[in-house]
Design a protein around this motif. Sequence first.
Motif, PDB file in Angstrom:
ATOM      1  N   LEU A 192       0.822  -1.207   0.000  1.00 53.58           N
ATOM      2  CA  LEU A 192       0.000   0.000   0.000  1.00 53.58           C
ATOM      3  C   LEU A 192       0.855   1.255   0.000  1.00 53.58           C
ATOM      4  O   LEU A 192       0.533   2.240  -0.673  1.00 53.58           O
ATOM      5  CB  LEU A 192      -0.929  -0.010   1.216  1.00 53.58           C
ATOM      6  CG  LEU A 192      -2.047  -1.057   1.189  1.00 53.58           C
ATOM      7  CD1 LEU A 192      -2.743  -1.124   2.535  1.00 53.58           C
ATOM      8  CD2 LEU A 192      -3.041  -0.765   0.080  1.00 53.58           C
ATOM      9  N   ASN A 196       0.556   0.060  -4.498  1.00 53.55           N
ATOM     10  CA  ASN A 196       0.142  -1.158  -5.219  1.00 53.55           C
ATOM     11  C   ASN A 196      -1.040  -1.810  -4.514  1.00 53.55           C
ATOM     12  O   ASN A 196      -0.902  -2.811  -3.800  1.00 53.55           O
ATOM     13  CB  ASN A 196       1.325  -2.128  -5.319  1.00 53.55           C
ATOM     14  CG  ASN A 196       2.454  -1.553  -6.146  1.00 53.55           C
ATOM     15  OD1 ASN A 196       2.219  -0.884  -7.149  1.00 53.55           O
ATOM     16  ND2 ASN A 196       3.691  -1.792  -5.728  1.00 53.55           N
ATOM     17  N   ARG A 197      -2.225  -1.228  -4.721  1.00 52.85           N
ATOM     18  CA  ARG A 197      -3.412  -1.725  -4.038  1.00 52.85           C
ATOM     19  C   ARG A 197      -3.818  -3.109  -4.522  1.00 52.85           C
ATOM     20  O   ARG A 197      -4.310  -3.927  -3.752  1.00 52.85           O
ATOM     21  CB  ARG A 197      -4.561  -0.731  -4.214  1.00 52.85           C
ATOM     22  CG  ARG A 197      -4.306   0.600  -3.509  1.00 52.85           C
ATOM     23  CD  ARG A 197      -5.423   1.581  -3.747  1.00 52.85           C
ATOM     24  NE  ARG A 197      -5.452   2.021  -5.140  1.00 52.85           N
ATOM     25  CZ  ARG A 197      -6.394   2.799  -5.662  1.00 52.85           C
ATOM     26  NH1 ARG A 197      -7.399   3.214  -4.913  1.00 52.85           N
ATOM     27  NH2 ARG A 197      -6.357   3.161  -6.926  1.00 52.85           N
ATOM     28  N   ALA A 200      -1.768  -5.578  -2.709  1.00 52.15           N
ATOM     29  CA  ALA A 200      -2.241  -5.713  -1.325  1.00 52.15           C
ATOM     30  C   ALA A 200      -3.484  -6.586  -1.263  1.00 52.15           C
ATOM     31  O   ALA A 200      -3.630  -7.427  -0.370  1.00 52.15           O
ATOM     32  CB  ALA A 200      -2.531  -4.336  -0.733  1.00 52.15           C
ATOM     33  N   VAL A 227      -8.179  -3.762   3.190  1.00 54.08           N
ATOM     34  CA  VAL A 227      -8.522  -4.112   1.811  1.00 54.08           C
ATOM     35  C   VAL A 227      -9.829  -3.451   1.402  1.00 54.08           C
ATOM     36  O   VAL A 227     -10.622  -3.032   2.245  1.00 54.08           O
ATOM     37  CB  VAL A 227      -8.646  -5.645   1.651  1.00 54.08           C
ATOM     38  CG1 VAL A 227      -7.333  -6.322   1.944  1.00 54.08           C
ATOM     39  CG2 VAL A 227      -9.737  -6.204   2.539  1.00 54.08           C
ATOM     40  N   PRO A 228     -10.084  -3.365   0.083  1.00 51.64           N
ATOM     41  CA  PRO A 228     -11.348  -2.802  -0.383  1.00 51.64           C
ATOM     42  C   PRO A 228     -12.522  -3.649   0.069  1.00 51.64           C
ATOM     43  O   PRO A 228     -12.393  -4.848   0.314  1.00 51.64           O
ATOM     44  CB  PRO A 228     -11.216  -2.845  -1.910  1.00 51.64           C
ATOM     45  CG  PRO A 228      -9.766  -2.990  -2.177  1.00 51.64           C
ATOM     46  CD  PRO A 228      -9.195  -3.731  -1.022  1.00 51.64           C
ATOM     47  N   THR A 237     -12.599   1.808  -0.525  1.00 55.34           N
ATOM     48  CA  THR A 237     -11.367   2.541  -0.272  1.00 55.34           C
ATOM     49  C   THR A 237     -10.417   1.653   0.488  1.00 55.34           C
ATOM     50  O   THR A 237     -10.827   0.735   1.190  1.00 55.34           O
ATOM     51  CB  THR A 237     -11.624   3.814   0.575  1.00 55.34           C
ATOM     52  OG1 THR A 237     -12.168   3.421   1.834  1.00 55.34           O
ATOM     53  CG2 THR A 237     -12.569   4.755  -0.141  1.00 55.34           C
ATOM     54  N   ILE A 238      -9.141   1.917   0.327  1.00 57.75           N
ATOM     55  CA  ILE A 238      -8.118   1.224   1.117  1.00 57.75           C
ATOM     56  C   ILE A 238      -7.520   2.241   2.061  1.00 57.75           C
ATOM     57  O   ILE A 238      -7.039   3.279   1.633  1.00 57.75           O
ATOM     58  CB  ILE A 238      -7.007   0.640   0.229  1.00 57.75           C
ATOM     59  CG1 ILE A 238      -7.594  -0.361  -0.748  1.00 57.75           C
ATOM     60  CG2 ILE A 238      -5.950  -0.038   1.067  1.00 57.75           C
ATOM     61  CD1 ILE A 238      -6.577  -1.004  -1.636  1.00 57.75           C
ATOM     62  N   THR A 240      -4.966   4.238   4.532  1.00 54.54           N
ATOM     63  CA  THR A 240      -3.540   4.515   4.440  1.00 54.54           C
ATOM     64  C   THR A 240      -2.771   3.513   5.268  1.00 54.54           C
ATOM     65  O   THR A 240      -3.167   3.204   6.380  1.00 54.54           O
ATOM     66  CB  THR A 240      -3.254   5.925   4.981  1.00 54.54           C
ATOM     67  OG1 THR A 240      -4.054   6.833   4.255  1.00 54.54           O
ATOM     68  CG2 THR A 240      -1.786   6.280   4.837  1.00 54.54           C
ATOM     69  N   LEU A 251     -10.392   4.126  -4.303  1.00 54.71           N
ATOM     70  CA  LEU A 251     -10.589   3.414  -5.551  1.00 54.71           C
ATOM     71  C   LEU A 251     -11.587   4.182  -6.413  1.00 54.71           C
ATOM     72  O   LEU A 251     -12.517   4.806  -5.887  1.00 54.71           O
ATOM     73  CB  LEU A 251     -11.153   2.013  -5.282  1.00 54.71           C
ATOM     74  CG  LEU A 251     -10.203   1.012  -4.669  1.00 54.71           C
ATOM     75  CD1 LEU A 251     -10.933  -0.301  -4.461  1.00 54.71           C
ATOM     76  CD2 LEU A 251      -9.003   0.809  -5.545  1.00 54.71           C
TER      77      LEU A 251
END
Length: 280
Positions: A192, A196-197, A200, A227-228, A237-238, A240, A251
């Motif tokens: 993250l 790089n979501r 993750a 995680v989303p 959303t992811i 922080t 996202l």
Amino acid sequence: MTLRLLKSFALSVDQSRVPISSSAQRLLAFLALQNMPRSRTYVAGMLWPDVTASRANANLRSSLWRATRTGHQVIDASAQELAICKHIDVDIHVAATRAHRLLDMSRPCDDILTAQTREDLSADLLPEWSENEWVLVEQEQYHELRLYALEAMTERLTAAGRHGEAVAAGLAAVRAEPLRESAHRVLMNAHLAAGNRGAALRQYEQCRRVLLEELGLEPSQTLRNLVPAHSGGGDATIPTPSGSGGAAPELPTRRVVCHPASQTPAQGTDTSAPVGTVPA
């Protein structure tokens, strides 16, 4: 002279391997892990617990004699005590010292955030020597220490912005213990922090699959918060990653407005509507 106990046993002088018998190997490894003088009676009893005291003492004398046949002084022996010679550098002592430094968050560790440290912490202690109780105890102690140290190393590298190295350390922690959620967590945070979501999310799915298959458990809420959302239709959303200090990346969301066929707007008609509303 160096003694390697990580991955496998190897005694070397100037990078040249020193031949040594298996019984002398076990004696030298035991004394190295003790890292202090031990009485002859204690050493004999620990290395040969299933035989009589006289037989154990005889085995010890034989192993000491075989150790002298290496042509190098490797054991300091007195009438009462035995110890590994102080001029021998033992790799696990160096690795353990670095591990404790990594775990002490009050101390800087930039000088040991290296590939060599990661390699040493990625190796288990004498993995092929699991037939003796004394080895098993030492293996478990070092295994736990190196896992915590790899996680701490991952967090330090992530905070330093060295994302590729952080991911490598996190992967080493996960390989060492795939069921360890804290290892997956620091690795996900490293992904993250690098933005790089997708990586993750893949790491989370891997952790979830392993936990379900092996333990019948779902990941903890702490891990799920990274995680989303998986439920259909919701904005995702992811958060922080811990320690990154920035705003939480969102996202992209997508809205689809469906019109009945009889109400399909003519070409060029403005169909835009405020966010959260659906045109009548």
